[in-house]
Design an enzyme around this catalytic site. Structure first.
Site, PDB file in Angstrom:
ATOM      1  N   ARG A  36       6.955  11.712 -51.048  1.00 18.41           N
ATOM      2  CA  ARG A  36       8.365  11.278 -50.901  1.00 18.41           C
ATOM      3  C   ARG A  36       9.202  12.258 -50.085  1.00 18.41           C
ATOM      4  O   ARG A  36      10.420  12.310 -50.203  1.00 18.41           O
ATOM      5  CB  ARG A  36       9.031  11.050 -52.253  1.00 18.41           C
ATOM      6  CG  ARG A  36       8.362   9.986 -53.071  1.00 18.41           C
ATOM      7  CD  ARG A  36       9.275   9.477 -54.159  1.00 18.41           C
ATOM      8  NE  ARG A  36       8.601   8.425 -54.884  1.00 18.41           N
ATOM      9  CZ  ARG A  36       7.809   8.641 -55.932  1.00 18.41           C
ATOM     10  NH1 ARG A  36       7.631   9.867 -56.372  1.00 18.41           N
ATOM     11  NH2 ARG A  36       7.218   7.645 -56.523  1.00 18.41           N
TER      12      ARG A  36
ATOM     13  N   LYS B 226      14.900  10.200 -35.984  1.00 16.83           N
ATOM     14  CA  LYS B 226      14.210   8.910 -35.907  1.00 16.83           C
ATOM     15  C   LYS B 226      12.713   9.167 -35.944  1.00 16.83           C
ATOM     16  O   LYS B 226      12.188   9.888 -35.086  1.00 16.83           O
ATOM     17  CB  LYS B 226      14.578   8.159 -34.620  1.00 16.83           C
ATOM     18  CG  LYS B 226      15.918   7.460 -34.700  1.00 16.83           C
ATOM     19  CD  LYS B 226      16.120   6.516 -33.530  1.00 16.83           C
ATOM     20  CE  LYS B 226      17.464   5.814 -33.639  1.00 16.83           C
ATOM     21  NZ  LYS B 226      17.775   4.987 -32.461  1.00 16.83           N
TER      22      LYS B 226
ATOM     23  N   GLU C 235      22.857   5.226 -36.981  1.00 19.47           N
ATOM     24  CA  GLU C 235      23.136   4.248 -35.925  1.00 19.47           C
ATOM     25  C   GLU C 235      23.904   3.029 -36.428  1.00 19.47           C
ATOM     26  O   GLU C 235      23.509   1.874 -36.214  1.00 19.47           O
ATOM     27  CB  GLU C 235      21.836   3.813 -35.214  1.00 19.47           C
ATOM     28  CG  GLU C 235      22.130   3.243 -33.831  1.00 19.47           C
ATOM     29  CD  GLU C 235      20.888   3.098 -32.947  1.00 19.47           C
ATOM     30  OE1 GLU C 235      20.058   4.019 -32.941  1.00 19.47           O
ATOM     31  OE2 GLU C 235      20.786   2.088 -32.257  1.00 19.47           O
TER      32      GLU C 235
ATOM     33  N   HIS D  50       8.502   5.652 -19.990  1.00 16.64           N
ATOM     34  CA  HIS D  50       9.790   5.330 -20.603  1.00 16.64           C
ATOM     35  C   HIS D  50      10.970   5.792 -19.742  1.00 16.64           C
ATOM     36  O   HIS D  50      11.911   5.042 -19.495  1.00 16.64           O
ATOM     37  CB  HIS D  50       9.852   5.961 -22.004  1.00 16.64           C
ATOM     38  CG  HIS D  50      11.148   5.742 -22.713  1.00 16.64           C
ATOM     39  ND1 HIS D  50      11.539   4.494 -23.155  1.00 16.64           N
ATOM     40  CD2 HIS D  50      12.147   6.590 -23.023  1.00 16.64           C
ATOM     41  CE1 HIS D  50      12.728   4.595 -23.723  1.00 16.64           C
ATOM     42  NE2 HIS D  50      13.125   5.848 -23.658  1.00 16.64           N
TER      43      HIS D  50
ATOM     44  N   HIS E 295      18.719   1.662 -21.711  1.00 11.71           N
ATOM     45  CA  HIS E 295      17.531   1.272 -22.468  1.00 11.71           C
ATOM     46  C   HIS E 295      17.439  -0.239 -22.652  1.00 11.71           C
ATOM     47  O   HIS E 295      16.365  -0.752 -22.942  1.00 11.71           O
ATOM     48  CB  HIS E 295      17.511   1.951 -23.841  1.00 11.71           C
ATOM     49  CG  HIS E 295      17.214   3.421 -23.771  1.00 11.71           C
ATOM     50  ND1 HIS E 295      17.979   4.310 -23.039  1.00 11.71           N
ATOM     51  CD2 HIS E 295      16.229   4.169 -24.339  1.00 11.71           C
ATOM     52  CE1 HIS E 295      17.475   5.528 -23.178  1.00 11.71           C
ATOM     53  NE2 HIS E 295      16.413   5.476 -23.945  1.00 11.71           N
TER      54      HIS E 295
ATOM     55  N   GLU F 238      16.613  11.002 -19.124  1.00 10.83           N
ATOM     56  CA  GLU F 238      17.448  11.105 -20.335  1.00 10.83           C
ATOM     57  C   GLU F 238      18.543  12.158 -20.136  1.00 10.83           C
ATOM     58  O   GLU F 238      19.646  12.021 -20.643  1.00 10.83           O
ATOM     59  CB  GLU F 238      16.593  11.445 -21.569  1.00 10.83           C
ATOM     60  CG  GLU F 238      15.505  10.425 -21.894  1.00 10.83           C
ATOM     61  CD  GLU F 238      15.995   9.142 -22.588  1.00 10.83           C
ATOM     62  OE1 GLU F 238      17.183   9.066 -22.963  1.00 10.83           O
ATOM     63  OE2 GLU F 238      15.177   8.215 -22.742  1.00 10.83           O
TER      64      GLU F 238
ATOM     65  N   LYS G  24      23.312  15.137 -27.646  1.00  9.86           N
ATOM     66  CA  LYS G  24      22.601  14.356 -28.669  1.00  9.86           C
ATOM     67  C   LYS G  24      23.098  14.728 -30.071  1.00  9.86           C
ATOM     68  O   LYS G  24      23.327  13.864 -30.916  1.00  9.86           O
ATOM     69  CB  LYS G  24      21.094  14.579 -28.546  1.00  9.86           C
ATOM     70  CG  LYS G  24      20.285  13.912 -29.638  1.00  9.86           C
ATOM     71  CD  LYS G  24      19.538  12.691 -29.204  1.00  9.86           C
ATOM     72  CE  LYS G  24      19.040  11.880 -30.394  1.00  9.86           C
ATOM     73  NZ  LYS G  24      17.803  11.213 -30.196  1.00  9.86           N
TER      74      LYS G  24
ATOM     75  N   HIS H 173      13.969  -1.216 -21.658  1.00  9.11           N
ATOM     76  CA  HIS H 173      12.934  -1.671 -22.592  1.00  9.11           C
ATOM     77  C   HIS H 173      12.299  -2.973 -22.130  1.00  9.11           C
ATOM     78  O   HIS H 173      11.082  -3.156 -22.252  1.00  9.11           O
ATOM     79  CB  HIS H 173      13.531  -1.887 -23.987  1.00  9.11           C
ATOM     80  CG  HIS H 173      13.656  -0.608 -24.763  1.00  9.11           C
ATOM     81  ND1 HIS H 173      14.568  -0.449 -25.785  1.00  9.11           N
ATOM     82  CD2 HIS H 173      13.005   0.574 -24.668  1.00  9.11           C
ATOM     83  CE1 HIS H 173      14.465   0.774 -26.277  1.00  9.11           C
ATOM     84  NE2 HIS H 173      13.524   1.415 -25.621  1.00  9.11           N
TER      85      HIS H 173
ATOM     86  N   ASN I 282      21.517   4.543 -26.170  1.00 11.17           N
ATOM     87  CA  ASN I 282      20.651   3.520 -25.572  1.00 11.17           C
ATOM     88  C   ASN I 282      21.115   3.105 -24.178  1.00 11.17           C
ATOM     89  O   ASN I 282      20.666   2.079 -23.663  1.00 11.17           O
ATOM     90  CB  ASN I 282      20.587   2.291 -26.488  1.00 11.17           C
ATOM     91  CG  ASN I 282      19.836   2.592 -27.766  1.00 11.17           C
ATOM     92  OD1 ASN I 282      18.873   3.362 -27.757  1.00 11.17           O
ATOM     93  ND2 ASN I 282      20.286   2.041 -28.864  1.00 11.17           N
TER      94      ASN I 282
ATOM     95  N   ARG J  31      26.125   5.923 -32.206  1.00 12.22           N
ATOM     96  CA  ARG J  31      24.782   6.380 -31.805  1.00 12.22           C
ATOM     97  C   ARG J  31      24.135   5.414 -30.802  1.00 12.22           C
ATOM     98  O   ARG J  31      23.287   5.813 -30.000  1.00 12.22           O
ATOM     99  CB  ARG J  31      23.887   6.576 -33.036  1.00 12.22           C
ATOM    100  CG  ARG J  31      22.521   7.147 -32.690  1.00 12.22           C
ATOM    101  CD  ARG J  31      21.781   7.695 -33.880  1.00 12.22           C
ATOM    102  NE  ARG J  31      20.473   8.184 -33.477  1.00 12.22           N
ATOM    103  CZ  ARG J  31      19.706   8.969 -34.203  1.00 12.22           C
ATOM    104  NH1 ARG J  31      20.113   9.382 -35.388  1.00 12.22           N
ATOM    105  NH2 ARG J  31      18.531   9.369 -33.767  1.00 12.22           N
TER     106      ARG J  31
HETATM  107  N1  GLY Z   1      16.663   7.909 -28.851  1.00 12.14           N
HETATM  108  C1  GLY Z   1      17.866   7.351 -29.318  1.00 12.14           C
HETATM  109  C2  GLY Z   1      18.294   7.871 -30.642  1.00 12.14           C
HETATM  110  O1  GLY Z   1      17.774   8.847 -31.116  1.00 12.14           O
HETATM  111  O2  GLY Z   1      19.158   7.300 -31.255  1.00 12.14           O
END
Ligand code: GLY
Length: 362
Positions: free
Chosen positions: A122, A144, A240, A268, A251, A186, A230, A255, A248, A244
């Site tokens: 956990r 993430k 998000e 990417h 993206h 990025e 960031k 994507h 994107n 946040r």
């Molecule tokens: N790569 C986008 C984020 O971390 O929200």
């Protein structure tokens, strides 16, 4: 030359250290975190061949017991099977609550290691030591984590913050140039969405398309400002729910282009570069920013050696269809991040299919 940035999350604050040569002091850097003795070090065979010995020696010097676990490089290994084999190693070596999972690698290794750390017992300690520019400025910060499902990328995962992100820019010397450029996409993104000064500095630089031609000072600046951007965004919106999403930028179409070309033709960062070009054009069409700003963005993307055109084999209508099935679609509307000026973006779903199609025209 070392920079430390604090990620001020209320329940799980941590530091991002940007330290040339820092990999040699990895063990020392972990000591203030008061971790248990065992460190399961997850890496890919390529990265481990380059940097495994330095990392392991440094950890052992600081009295950690290190268990290496290698997973082949690449998106196709970002699966629950790989996580399952990580759990097997964790079990075999009796990893406890106080133990640590450490990711030494790019975004795929970081995402998987984070997911295993989030779920083993956990949740155990998690450390990020990113080795690609893309992972340094994006994937390693913000928590993430996850793996792919056969039907879609990153469908399985959780938010789980690391205890420390240690970035050693010197490891970029072995990064293939194409991957360096992917990371630079990025970096340019942060210039557009958040930090106009970063954008200007990139414009002024002699070259930004290769580690070998970036001065150590420039690289430290790029890493510091990108990571700070960031951190600023993530610390306002960890899960998000709102802002946040601006991360994107580029993206949405990126994507779609990436998936329609089977994740093989473009990496990417290249797809994001193409997506930023299209978003920039949409923003001009909507008079959000000027044609001159759109042109500056294109120049910078070209300067980084990144592509700007949609691959010729793609049908524009297929891109539109792919956009509709994207994660970023909310209540049937395609959500775009569009620049208002260099350094500032807005989130909008007020973009018609006709406008999208026209932004994709060559
Ligand atoms: N790569 C986008 C984020 O971390 O929200």
């Amino acid at each position: 030359m070392q920079t430390t940035i604090t990620v001020p999350l209320p329940n799980s604050p941590y530091q991002v250290e940007i330290s040339p040569g820092g990999l040699n002091k990895l063990g020392e850097s972990l000591l203030p975190l008061k971790l248990g003795k065992k460190v399961l070090l997850v890496s890919s065979p390529e990265i481990f061949a380059h940097y495994g010995e330095i990392a392991v020696k440094s950890l052992q010097k600081a009295n950690f017991e290190v268990i290496p676990h290698l997973i082949p490089a690449g998106e196709s290994y970002k699966t629950l099977e790989s996580i399952s084999s990580l759990y097997d190693t964790a079990l075999e070596h009796y990893l406890e609550r106080s133990s640590t999972l450490l990711a030494l690698g790019g975004g795929v290794i970081g995402d998987m290691t984070g997911f295993a750390a989030a779920t083993w017992l956990r949740g155990i300690n998690f450390i990020q030591v990113p080795t690609t520019l893309l992972a340094m400025v994006d994937a390693s910060i913000g928590g993430k984590t996850g793996v792919n499902h056969p039907k879609g990328k990153n469908l399985i995962g959780s938010f789980y913050q690391p205890r420390l992100v240690l970035i050693d820019p010197l490891v970029l010397k072995t990064l293939p140039v194409r991957e360096f450029r992917a990371g630079m996409a990025e970096v340019i993104k942060y210039g557009i969405i958040w930090d106009a000064e970063l954008f200007e500095r990139l414009e002024q630089a002699t070259a930004i398309d290769d580690f070998a031609t970036c001065s150590p000072e420039l690289l430290q600046f790029i890493l510091t400002r990108s990571c700070q951007a960031k951190v600023d965004v993530v610390s306002q919106d960890e899960k998000e729910a709102g802002i946040r999403a601006i991360l994107n930028y580029g993206h949405t179409i990126g994507h779609a282009v990436e998936s329609l070309t089977g994740y093989t033709l473009l990496n990417h960062g290249e797809a994001v570069a193409i997506g930023m070009i299209a978003a920039g054009r949409l923003a001009s069409q909507l008079s959000l920013w000027s044609l001159a700003e759109e042109a500056l963005q294109k120049l910078l993307i070209e300067k980084a050696g990144l592509p700007t055109a949609i691959p010729s084999q793609l049908n524009l209508k297929d891109i539109l269809e792919a956009l509709k099935s994207d994660k970023k679609v909310k209540a049937g509307k395609i959500r775009f991040i569009l620049p208002k000026q260099i350094g500032e973006v807005i989130i909008t779903d007020q973009v018609s299919a006709e406008m999208i199609l026209s932004s994709l025209q060559k």
